[in-house]
Each structure stands twice: as structure tokens, then as C-alpha cells.
Design an enzyme around this catalytic site. Structure first.
Site, PDB file in Angstrom:
ATOM      1  CG  MET A   1     -35.534   0.408  36.931  1.00 49.95           C
ATOM      2  SD  MET A   1     -34.377   1.392  35.960  1.00 49.95           S
ATOM      3  CE  MET A   1     -35.473   2.549  35.168  1.00 49.95           C
TER       4      MET A   1
ATOM      5  CE  LYS B   1     -28.188  -0.094  32.085  1.00 49.16           C
ATOM      6  NZ  LYS B   1     -28.686   1.110  32.694  1.00 49.16           N
TER       7      LYS B   1
ATOM      8  CG  ASP C   1     -31.458  -3.501  27.140  1.00 51.77           C
ATOM      9  OD1 ASP C   1     -30.293  -3.348  26.789  1.00 51.77           O
ATOM     10  OD2 ASP C   1     -32.277  -2.570  27.249  1.00 51.77           O
TER      11      ASP C   1
HETATM   12  N1  SAH Z   1     -38.431   0.140  28.921  1.00 49.39           N
HETATM   13  C1  SAH Z   1     -38.966  -0.735  29.905  1.00 49.39           C
HETATM   14  C2  SAH Z   1     -38.552  -0.352  31.313  1.00 49.39           C
HETATM   15  C3  SAH Z   1     -37.102  -0.458  31.553  1.00 49.39           C
HETATM   16  S1  SAH Z   1     -36.690  -0.036  33.201  1.00 49.39           S
HETATM   17  C4  SAH Z   1     -40.499  -0.789  29.772  1.00 49.39           C
HETATM   18  O1  SAH Z   1     -41.066  -0.008  29.029  1.00 49.39           O
HETATM   19  O2  SAH Z   1     -41.086  -1.627  30.420  1.00 49.39           O
HETATM   20  C5  SAH Z   1     -36.617  -1.600  33.945  1.00 49.39           C
HETATM   21  C6  SAH Z   1     -37.712  -1.766  34.956  1.00 49.39           C
HETATM   22  O3  SAH Z   1     -38.929  -2.050  34.311  1.00 49.39           O
HETATM   23  C7  SAH Z   1     -37.517  -2.915  35.915  1.00 49.39           C
HETATM   24  O4  SAH Z   1     -36.646  -2.593  36.982  1.00 49.39           O
HETATM   25  C8  SAH Z   1     -38.927  -3.131  36.407  1.00 49.39           C
HETATM   26  O5  SAH Z   1     -39.290  -2.159  37.331  1.00 49.39           O
HETATM   27  C9  SAH Z   1     -39.719  -2.871  35.141  1.00 49.39           C
HETATM   28  N2  SAH Z   1     -40.017  -4.104  34.421  1.00 49.39           N
HETATM   29  C10 SAH Z   1     -39.680  -4.397  33.165  1.00 49.39           C
HETATM   30  N3  SAH Z   1     -40.146  -5.611  32.805  1.00 49.39           N
HETATM   31  C11 SAH Z   1     -40.811  -6.080  33.871  1.00 49.39           C
HETATM   32  C12 SAH Z   1     -41.542  -7.272  34.141  1.00 49.39           C
HETATM   33  N4  SAH Z   1     -41.675  -8.246  33.222  1.00 49.39           N
HETATM   34  N5  SAH Z   1     -42.090  -7.429  35.357  1.00 49.39           N
HETATM   35  C13 SAH Z   1     -41.982  -6.463  36.278  1.00 49.39           C
HETATM   36  N6  SAH Z   1     -41.297  -5.321  36.095  1.00 49.39           N
HETATM   37  C14 SAH Z   1     -40.733  -5.124  34.906  1.00 49.39           C
END
Ligand code: SAH
Length: 472
Positions: A382, A269, A247
């Protein structure tokens, strides 16, 4: 890279050593181990060199060095204790475009001799390119301890078995899996350690008959960004993969740790140029597995938290593909830890909720009333485009306008950026955040002022070779 490491075949090839003392003896020893045809030129010889000459293992040339001695040699080692003679040998060899090593003088040498861990046919050569021999020695000692003595035998019998495996398993990916499984499982090593070579061969034979005919998929959580937050299992699978579908959220530092020969496919995406729909991703996962490949589906954070992991698995299940799931550190855990915000705290929050600002369809109801409770931490994934709605709804349902909030972008990486403020400023603060951003709302955020510890500038980059990371 100042030197190109190469392994040379010296069997029956003429090599000249100039010098007859202790150091020359050590070099002669190594050359003989490699099967070289060794001549030694010196005015006096170490008794052990004389003994070797008597046993016809080497040829002694009792005279001063002369250029003619370089005729028909493959390589030359100058090992006298006289700098001028060594320099003369180096010059003469250089003129004839012969490889030359001058002991303890990398400047005069066209090749240098590495530290060696010898588990023939496995040979590990280590060099600091002449800069830090003590460090090279320390690394060697570590490797000596790390590589069991039987590893050479393991390589030797595998070499003999190779053609048989090639005949039996035509598919390259499946063949690699056969070896990985065999080497990864300690049984083979244990048998060889106990000297039970026949049993070891039997084990290899049996494994050949029980080879799976198709590949599989591992749904792997890559964590929030810092590669050292990967699980060991994630790393292992990434290093065994034939193909990795990743991703957009997965950082390039993490992708660097994938096996070099694996195909890397972005299915992120919003990346614009690489937009691949979910249906296409599912199809690729199935097709690659059906081709016998070991597929890793690498997702940011944890695959089961706002990662559509469940949806992809259902498709695999329908297609009869075997799979496994490796959890990852989700953004809420990673970002809160690296920003010094405990998600729960006996004085500030007894519960925590993870919500997404991005729902599948518009009509879904969010229970804002519940989310607005005090002494409760709300983590929004998000949510950057929804800050206004979040602020309005939480205030509407009675959350205090002074409730502290944090917006953490690129959390746990060298680009981590944290914005702190209050709920009444959330929309405004959202305008200052960029990239993947996590929003934390709740009294616990006030602890960041005290507990923040992560200095993004000093964050370390994980080496591609993970076991060297902690070398001090
Ligand atoms: N599966 C992922 C989340 C995917 S949704 C998890 O468990 O973390 C994607 C969202 O995750 C982003 O829009 C943001 O809100 C958050 N996110 C993921 N990685 C991040 C990071 N390094 N710093 C801040 N927000 C993060």
C-alpha cells in the site's frame, strides 16, 4: 454447448434398435441395463441377440426397416452397417419427432451416446460432442480410476438415509455440512469397501447425533491473484461455503472457484458502490455463523499480513464463534516470485522487511534508519501514495540513490506489470503504476533482469473444475 446432457428414464419404455450385428448388440445391452423394452429390427441377428430373445429379454423383428415400426417408440437407434438404411431411419424418426441416434454419425443423430462411468446410482457421462472421442475416452479412464467402486453403494445408502437426515436436521446449511463431513471423511468409504454396510449405517447414525448447532468462519488467504496459487485447503473451504465475504483484492478468477450456490458478498473497501465498514463486516460474519452457515472470509494474500485478520478473529472469539485460519501466499512472496526477484540472496540481502505505507494513525513512528540499511530488502505494501516520502526518508538515512526498485502491479495475474528503476526515481515511477502495487527496494531487484520468467500473456486460467486442469 452443442448438446444438452440429460439422463432419461427408459424403464419399461419401448425402444427400437435397427440392425442385428455387434454394434447393435452393444447398444441393446445398454438399453437393457436401463430397463428399456427393446425391439430389434434386422434381417439377421447376432447369436447373443437370439439368446436374449429366447430368454424374452428382447423382441426380434426379422424384417427390413419400415416406418410403421416407429409407432409408439420413445427412441430409436440405427446401428446397421448400411449408411442408406441408417439415413432412412434417421429421416423417418426426425419426421415423427422421435429421438434418434445413428451409430458413428452425429450429423444424422438428434442424440448422441456418451462415454459412461457406471457406479450406479452414480453415473458419469462424458462427451466431446462428437469432436474428439479419444479425448473423451481418456477422461473416462481417469474418472474410472478416480471413482472408487464403492461410491455407488455410498450413494445408494445415502439415498435411503436422506429422509431421516431431513427430519432430524431442519436447517439446510447444517444438513449440507452433515453430508460433507460424512463424505469428506474417508471412514464411511473404507467401511463400505470392506463390505461393512451395517457399520457404515451406524457411523451415519452417530454423526447425526453429534451435529454442531452453529456454523463457523474460516479466514482464508486467497493469495495474490493467480488462482493456481490458492492452497488446497482454501479451495476446499471455498467449495463448501454457504457464504463468502470477499475483499476487493480477490480476483474474479478466484471468485469463479467458489461453490456456485454460495452467496458472494463484497466487503471491499474503496470499491465505491460496495463500501462496507469493518464493524459491519464483523457483524455479518457473526450473524451468518449464528445462522448455522459455513462462512468463508476471503482475503487477498495472507490474512495475517496487513489484512486485519487478527482484528476480525478477536470479534469472533468474543462472540463465541469457532473459526480457523488458512494462510495464503502474501503479495511479497507472490509478486517477487513472478517478477524474478528473490527477496533474500547471499550476495545481496540477508534480511527482508515488510512495511505498509498506510498506517492506522498519523503519529506512528517508522524506523527509517533501520529500513535504510544496505544489503536489506524492503517490501512496501500500500505504498503507491507514499512514494515521495519513502524516497526522501530512505535517501535521508543514507540508502544509496542507485538502489534498484521494482513496482509490481497486479502481480501474478494476466495483468501483471513490472516497472524497474532506482530509488532516486521512485516518485516518478509511482506515477506510472496502477492498481494494487507492491514496491520492492533493494539490491536483489537487480536480479529481475536475469531471472524474470513470467509471461503474463501466457498465464493460464484455472478451470472451475480443478482436477481437469492438468489433463494433458
Ligand atoms: N493481505 C495482503 C495485503 C493486503 S494490503 C497480502 O498478504 O498480500 C493490500 C496491498 O497489498 C496492496 O495495496 C498492494 O500493495 C499489495 N498487493 C496485494 N496483492 C497484490 C498484487 N497482486 N500485486 C501487487 N500488489 C499487491
Amino acid at each position: 454447448m452443442d448438446y444438452l446432457p440429460i439422463f432419461t428414464k427408459l424403464e419399461n419404455r419401448a425402444c427400437l434398435v435397427v440392425g442385428g450385428g455387434d454394434i447393435a448388440l452393444r447398444k441393446v445391452h445398454l438399453l437393457l441395463k436401463a430397463g428399456a423394452n427393446v425391439s430389434i429390427c434386422a434381417l439377421a441377428f447376432h447369436p447373443l441377440l437370439k439368446a436374449k430373445a429366447q430368454a424374452q429379454e428382447v423382441r426380434l423383428i426379422p424384417q427390413a426397416f419400415s416406418v410403421a415400426l416407429l409407432d409408439k417408440q420413445w427412441l430409436v437407434i440405427a446401428a446397421t452397417n448400411d449408411h442408406d438404411i441408417n439415413a432412412e431411419v434417421a429421416r423417418a424418426a426426425e419426421e415423427r419427432q422421435l429421438l434418434v441416434n445413428v451409430v458413428d454419425s452425429p450429423l444424422l443423430s438428434s442424440f448422441i451416446m456418451p462415454s459412461i462411468v457406471d457406479r450406479s446410482p452414480i453415473i458419469v457421462a462424458i462427451s466431446s460432442s462428437g469432436t474428439a472421442p479419444v479425448l473423451a475416452r481418456l477422461i473416462r479412464e481417469r474418472l474410472e480410476a478416480l471413482l472408487p467402486m464403492h461410491i455407488g453403494r455410498l450413494a445408494a445408502i445415502s439415498g435411503k438415509f436422506r429422509h431421516r437426515v431431513k427430519d432430524k436436521i431442519k436447517n439446510v446449511s447444517l444438513r449440507r455440512r452433515y453430508w460433507e463431513k460424512l463424505f469428506g471423511n474417508g471412514k464411511l468409504g473404507t467401511l463400505l469397501e470392506q463390505g461393512k454396510t451395517e457399520k457404515a449405517v451406524e457411523l451415519m447414525e452417530n454423526a447425526l447425533c453429534s451435529q454442531p448447532s452453529s456454523g463457523d468462519v474460516a479466514l482464508v488467504g486467497a493469495g495474490p491473484g493467480d488462482p493456481s496459487l490458492l492452497t488446497l485447503k482454501a479451495l476446499q473451504l471455498m467449495q463448501q461455503a454457504d457464504v463468502v465475504l470477499y475483499d476487493r483484492l480477490v480476483s474474479s478468477d478466484i471468485l469463479d472457484l467458489v461453490r456456485r450456490d454460495a452467496d458472494l458478498i463484497s466487503v471491499g473497501k474503496k470499491a465505491g458502490d460496495h463500501y462496507v465498514e469493518q464493524a459491519r463486516t464483523n457483524k455479518m460474519l457473526i450473524e451468518f455463523a449464528q445462522q448455522g452457515k459455513k462462512v468463508v472470509r476471503l482475503k487477498g494474500g495472507d490474512p495475517f499480513i496487513f489484512g486485519r485478520g487478527g482484528e476480525e478473529l478477536e470479534e469472533l472469539l468474543d462472540a463465541g464463534i469457532s473459526f480457523q485460519v488458512v494462510p495464503g501466499i502474501t503479495a511479497a512472496s507472490g509478486c517477487s516470485a513472478y517478477a524474478g526477484i528473490p527477496l533474500t540472496h547471499r550476495d545481496f540481502a540477508q534480511s527482508v522487511t515488510f512495511v505498509t505505507g498506510h498506517q492506522k494513525s498519523k503519529g506512528e513512528k517508522i524506523n527509517w534508519q533501520a529500513l535504510a540499511s544496505p544489503m536489506h530488502t524492503l517490501v512496501v505494501y500500500m505504498g503507491l501514495l507514499q512514494t515521495e516520502k519513502i524516497q526522501t526518508q530512505l535517501l535521508h538515512f543514507g540508502r544509496d540513490k542507485k538502489t534498484p526498485v521494482a513496482l509490481i502491479s497486479h502481480g501474478t495475474t494476466t495483468e501483471q506489470h513490472v516497472i524497474l528503476g532506482t530509488l532516486e526515481e521512485l516518485t516518478l515511477l509511482g506515477g506510472g503504476a496502477q492498481g494494487p502495487t507492491l514496491i520492492i527496494i533493494g539490491e536483489v531487484v537487480s536480479l529481475a533482469n536475469k531471472l524474470s520468467w513470467f509471461n503474463a500473456q501466457n498465464a493460464t486460467k484455472l478451470s472451475r473444475d480443478p482436477f481437469l486442469v492438468n489433463l494433458s
